[in-house]
Design a protein around this motif. Structure first.
Motif, PDB file in Angstrom:
ATOM      1  N   ASP A 282       0.954  -1.161  -0.045  1.00  0.00           N
ATOM      2  CA  ASP A 282       0.114   0.029   0.117  1.00  0.00           C
ATOM      3  C   ASP A 282       1.010   1.226   0.072  1.00  0.00           C
ATOM      4  OD1 ASP A 282      -2.860   0.875  -0.339  1.00  0.00           O
ATOM      5  OD2 ASP A 282      -2.749   1.755   1.747  1.00  0.00           O
ATOM      6  N   ALA A 283       2.204   0.917   0.080  1.00  0.00           N
ATOM      7  CA  ALA A 283       3.049   2.419   0.064  1.00  0.00           C
ATOM      8  C   ALA A 283       2.902   3.481  -1.314  1.00  0.00           C
ATOM      9  CB  ALA A 283       4.412   1.963   0.314  1.00  0.00           C
ATOM     10  N   VAL A 284       2.794   2.531  -2.383  1.00  0.00           N
ATOM     11  CA  VAL A 284       2.743   3.323  -3.596  1.00  0.00           C
ATOM     12  C   VAL A 284       1.346   4.095  -3.419  1.00  0.00           C
ATOM     13  CG1 VAL A 284       2.453   2.891  -6.032  1.00  0.00           C
ATOM     14  CG2 VAL A 284       4.223   1.630  -4.901  1.00  0.00           C
ATOM     15  N   VAL A 289      -1.412   9.048  -3.306  1.00  0.00           N
ATOM     16  CA  VAL A 289      -2.640   9.981  -2.866  1.00  0.00           C
ATOM     17  C   VAL A 289      -2.094  11.398  -2.257  1.00  0.00           C
ATOM     18  CG1 VAL A 289      -4.227  10.269  -0.949  1.00  0.00           C
ATOM     19  CG2 VAL A 289      -4.321   7.962  -2.197  1.00  0.00           C
ATOM     20  N   ALA A 290      -0.839  11.134  -1.872  1.00  0.00           N
ATOM     21  CA  ALA A 290      -0.283  12.381  -1.093  1.00  0.00           C
ATOM     22  C   ALA A 290       0.199  13.396  -2.525  1.00  0.00           C
ATOM     23  CB  ALA A 290       1.003  12.047  -0.479  1.00  0.00           C
ATOM     24  N   THR A 291       0.690  12.917  -3.442  1.00  0.00           N
ATOM     25  CA  THR A 291       0.812  13.895  -4.464  1.00  0.00           C
ATOM     26  C   THR A 291      -0.594  14.468  -5.153  1.00  0.00           C
ATOM     27  OG1 THR A 291       0.694  12.136  -6.398  1.00  0.00           O
ATOM     28  CG2 THR A 291       2.842  12.502  -5.217  1.00  0.00           C
ATOM     29  N   ARG A 292      -1.571  13.736  -5.125  1.00  0.00           N
ATOM     30  CA  ARG A 292      -2.780  14.183  -5.531  1.00  0.00           C
ATOM     31  C   ARG A 292      -3.374  15.231  -4.818  1.00  0.00           C
ATOM     32  NH1 ARG A 292      -5.442   8.682  -8.263  1.00  0.00           N
ATOM     33  NH2 ARG A 292      -4.757   9.065 -10.357  1.00  0.00           N
ATOM     34  N   ARG A 293      -3.273  14.864  -3.347  1.00  0.00           N
ATOM     35  CA  ARG A 293      -4.050  15.741  -2.483  1.00  0.00           C
ATOM     36  C   ARG A 293      -3.119  17.127  -2.422  1.00  0.00           C
ATOM     37  NH1 ARG A 293      -4.544  11.360   2.175  1.00  0.00           N
ATOM     38  NH2 ARG A 293      -6.799  11.373   2.121  1.00  0.00           N
ATOM     39  N   LEU A 294      -1.604  17.302  -2.676  1.00  0.00           N
ATOM     40  CA  LEU A 294      -0.921  18.326  -2.736  1.00  0.00           C
ATOM     41  C   LEU A 294      -1.460  19.212  -3.916  1.00  0.00           C
ATOM     42  CD1 LEU A 294       2.620  17.538  -1.881  1.00  0.00           C
ATOM     43  CD2 LEU A 294       1.162  19.474  -1.162  1.00  0.00           C
ATOM     44  N   ARG A 295      -1.577  18.284  -5.154  1.00  0.00           N
ATOM     45  CA  ARG A 295      -2.021  19.257  -6.406  1.00  0.00           C
ATOM     46  C   ARG A 295      -3.574  19.528  -6.288  1.00  0.00           C
ATOM     47  NH1 ARG A 295      -3.836  16.816 -11.780  1.00  0.00           N
ATOM     48  NH2 ARG A 295      -3.164  18.394 -13.377  1.00  0.00           N
ATOM     49  N   GLY A 325       1.673   5.868 -10.658  1.00  0.00           N
ATOM     50  CA  GLY A 325       0.236   5.326 -11.238  1.00  0.00           C
ATOM     51  C   GLY A 325       0.546   3.906 -11.956  1.00  0.00           C
ATOM     52  N   VAL A 326       1.771   3.895 -12.518  1.00  0.00           N
ATOM     53  CA  VAL A 326       1.781   2.522 -13.312  1.00  0.00           C
ATOM     54  C   VAL A 326       1.825   1.478 -12.603  1.00  0.00           C
ATOM     55  CG1 VAL A 326       3.456   1.312 -14.801  1.00  0.00           C
ATOM     56  CG2 VAL A 326       3.080   3.890 -15.083  1.00  0.00           C
ATOM     57  N   GLU A 327       2.468   1.492 -11.365  1.00  0.00           N
ATOM     58  CA  GLU A 327       2.478   0.339 -10.289  1.00  0.00           C
ATOM     59  C   GLU A 327       1.202   0.127  -9.716  1.00  0.00           C
ATOM     60  OE1 GLU A 327       3.893  -2.697  -7.704  1.00  0.00           O
ATOM     61  OE2 GLU A 327       4.000  -2.318  -9.859  1.00  0.00           O
ATOM     62  N   ARG A 328       0.599   1.320  -9.370  1.00  0.00           N
ATOM     63  CA  ARG A 328      -0.602   1.492  -8.421  1.00  0.00           C
ATOM     64  C   ARG A 328      -1.778   0.770  -9.330  1.00  0.00           C
ATOM     65  NH1 ARG A 328      -3.486   0.188  -4.149  1.00  0.00           N
ATOM     66  NH2 ARG A 328      -5.437   1.119  -4.203  1.00  0.00           N
TER      67      ARG A 328
END
Length: 545
Positions: A282-284, A289-295, A325-328
């Motif tokens: 779940d780390a990826v 999610v953190a990158t999306r929340r920031l943006r 996202g490729v891995e997620r």
């Protein structure tokens, strides 16, 4: 090769009343620990001599994040040790063999913290460790209690005079989990014996604190290494100093709310970097999610932070989210397809469908992992982290930043909601088919943005923002499941084609495709009623009240 173990331990030191002739607290005798919880016997393992050199950047970035990196000889586990915080009393300890240089794998795990700063020796500790095992009635080792007599010298920025202290460590044996009752029972005995929890989280922190106290004492004439200065009140944090300098704190402003949210997401990006590298489950996802929340915060709160500054950062966050996202996406899709396949009775699984799905997923995994690690190792990623740090250090505030938080953040959430309402109307009006799939996906992204804006607003709006975010989550979940079905059907089409070309039955993949179509249609039927409930006027009034 790096080995990993979870370390669960507590540290103790003498109370001030136990001060000895040196003027510092000396450790009293270790109290009787037999009978503490399940402890039946205490077995001595003798004394080990440990020599440890601790490493950090000149600015002590690792220490600031509760991380320790050391090179240690002596004892049963000599080598390089990297300790990463996990939770209270708990750290993840990684070990590598002895060598002159920091092991490359450990250096990679520290990259998000260290970046371009060098790792240099910071302190040296000589420890005489008297080890005792706490054993239950069956002969199982429950924990190790160590009495450590430490002599420490700071090595940088200049070498210090040695300081000495004694402390006790209680560490659970491997495989014991977090046995809170055992730790508490031992702690009760130690407290009765004149010990209390150590004020500093690690030996390195203690060494730096004590050597700096001694240096100040010498400069002020308060005594040399043999006559340390009397302990005083704990040093104030940077935040306490800033608040004291600025006088009475102003009411919560929009900038307080937004910047606090942004700082937490930046911290998540940095903290999750080593977990992603180690392929922690779940780390990826959490990092993405953190990158999306920031943006999303940059885009939503554009009247608090200047978009001329944040838009280029948002572009870089979009790049990072795409690489993650490729891995997620592979993880989510594989989990979905495996789950759907497991639901089928055996007679409907025609051909080697499980094996084909496994090979298909793992074939994609290698490329996805390479993409993620390449992004984290890139200069572009490090530059992004530096840019984010610079942003919060000197935020590009706009006029709304200084206004009271509640009306500003409420207005922002409602503005994002109106955007979602428009996309939902389009999705509901579009006939079923590819165009509607696209419209639903666009509505999903808008719902996520409203949810994140409401999460940001919680410190100012409280439970009303929490309720609003929860409603947006419900909408997002339905829209997201629909989109996942769209992606799953495309994958199933590919798998069916591959099976057919290989001479295998494609029946099962076709069956799963049909079931995904049915699931997507069911989700589409749910949307009108769900949106009617979610979009009620009183919900928005509750947020703005």
């Amino acid at each position: 090769m790096v080995d990993t173990k979870q370390e669960i331990e507590r540290k103790y030191e003498a109370t001030a009343e136990e001060a000895g002739p040196s003027g510092r607290p000396d450790l009293p005798g270790l109290p009787e620990l037999t009978g503490a919880g399940p402890v039946a016997t205490v077995v001595s393992r003798g004394v080990a001599t440990l020599e440890a050199t601790y490493y950090d950047t000149p600015g002590r970035r690792l220490l600031a994040d509760g991380i320790t990196l050391r090179h240690r000889t002596g004892g049963d586990d000599e080598g390089w040790h990297l300790k990463l915080p996990v939770g209270p009393d708990t750290r993840e300890e990684l070990r590598a063999p002895l060598g002159d240089e920091v092991p490359a794998e450990m250096a990679a795990l520290l990259r998000s913290r260290v970046r371009h700063d060098p790792l240099r020796p910071l302190a040296h500790l000589h420890t005489e460790r008297d080890r005792k095992d706490l054993v239950d009635a069956d002969g199982t080792v429950l924990a190790e209690v160590s009495v450590d007599r430490v002599t420490a010298r700071r090595l940088a920025p200049e070498e210090s005079e040695p300081v000495r202290w004694t402390e006790v460590e209680v560490e659970l044996a491997e495989g014991r989990g977090h046995d809170q009752r055992l730790l508490d029972a031992v702690e009760e005995r130690l407290r009765d014996g004149g010990l209390h929890r150590a004020d500093t989280p690690s030996k390195l922190a203690k060494a730096l604190t004590e050597t700096e106290k001694a240096a100040v004492a010498v400069e002020s004439g308060g005594g040399g290494p043999g006559k340390p200065a009397k302990p005083g009140k704990p040093a104030k944090t940077a935040r306490q100093v800033g608040q004291a300098a600025s006088g009475p704190r102003r009411p919560l402003g929009a900038d307080d709310v937004v910047l606090d949210y942004i700082r937490r997401q930046i911290d998540a990006l940095v903290r999750l970097d080593p977990a992603v590298r180690r392929d922690v489950p779940d780390a990826v996802h959490r990092m993405r999610v953190a990158t999306r929340r920031l943006r999303s915060a940059f885009r939503s709160y554009r009247k608090v932070l200047d978009r001329a500054v944040t838009d280029p950062i948002g572009d870089e966050l979009k790049w990072l989210a795409g690489e993650l996202g490729v891995e997620r996406d592979r993880e989510v899709l594989t989990e979905r397809l495996q789950g759907r396949l497991a639901e089928l009775p055996e007679e409907l699984r025609r051909g080697p469908v499980g094996e084909r799905l496994h090979h298909w997923s793992h074939g994609r995994r290698d490329g996805a992992r390479a993409t993620v690690l390449g992004a984290l190792d890139s200069e572009r990623h490090l530059t992004l982290l530096d840019t984010l740090d610079a942003l919060v250090a000197d935020p590009p505030l706009r006029r709304d930043a200084a206004k009271p938080a509640a009306p500003v953040v409420a207005k922002t959430v409602l503005r994002d909601y109106e955007r979602l309402a428009g996309r939902m109307a389009t999705a509901l009006e579009t006939p079923s088919g590819p165009d509607r799939d696209i419209a639903i996906h666009q509505a999903r992204k808008a719902a996520k943005r409203v949810r994140y804006a409401a999460e940001t607003a919680r410190p100012a709006l409280g439970k009303s923002a929490k309720r609003f975010a929860r409603r947006m989550q419900a909408v997002q979940d339905v829209l997201g499941d629909h989109q996942d079905s769209v992606v799953a059907r495309e994958a199933l089409r590919q798998l069916a084609t591959q099976a057919h070309v290989a001479g295998e039955s494609d029946f099962t993949f076709g069956l799963l495709y049909g079931r995904e179509e049915g699931r997507a249609a069911a989700r589409e039927r749910e949307l009108p009623d769900l949106w009617a409930e979610t979009s009620r006027e009183e919900h928005r009034a509750d947020l703005a009240a």
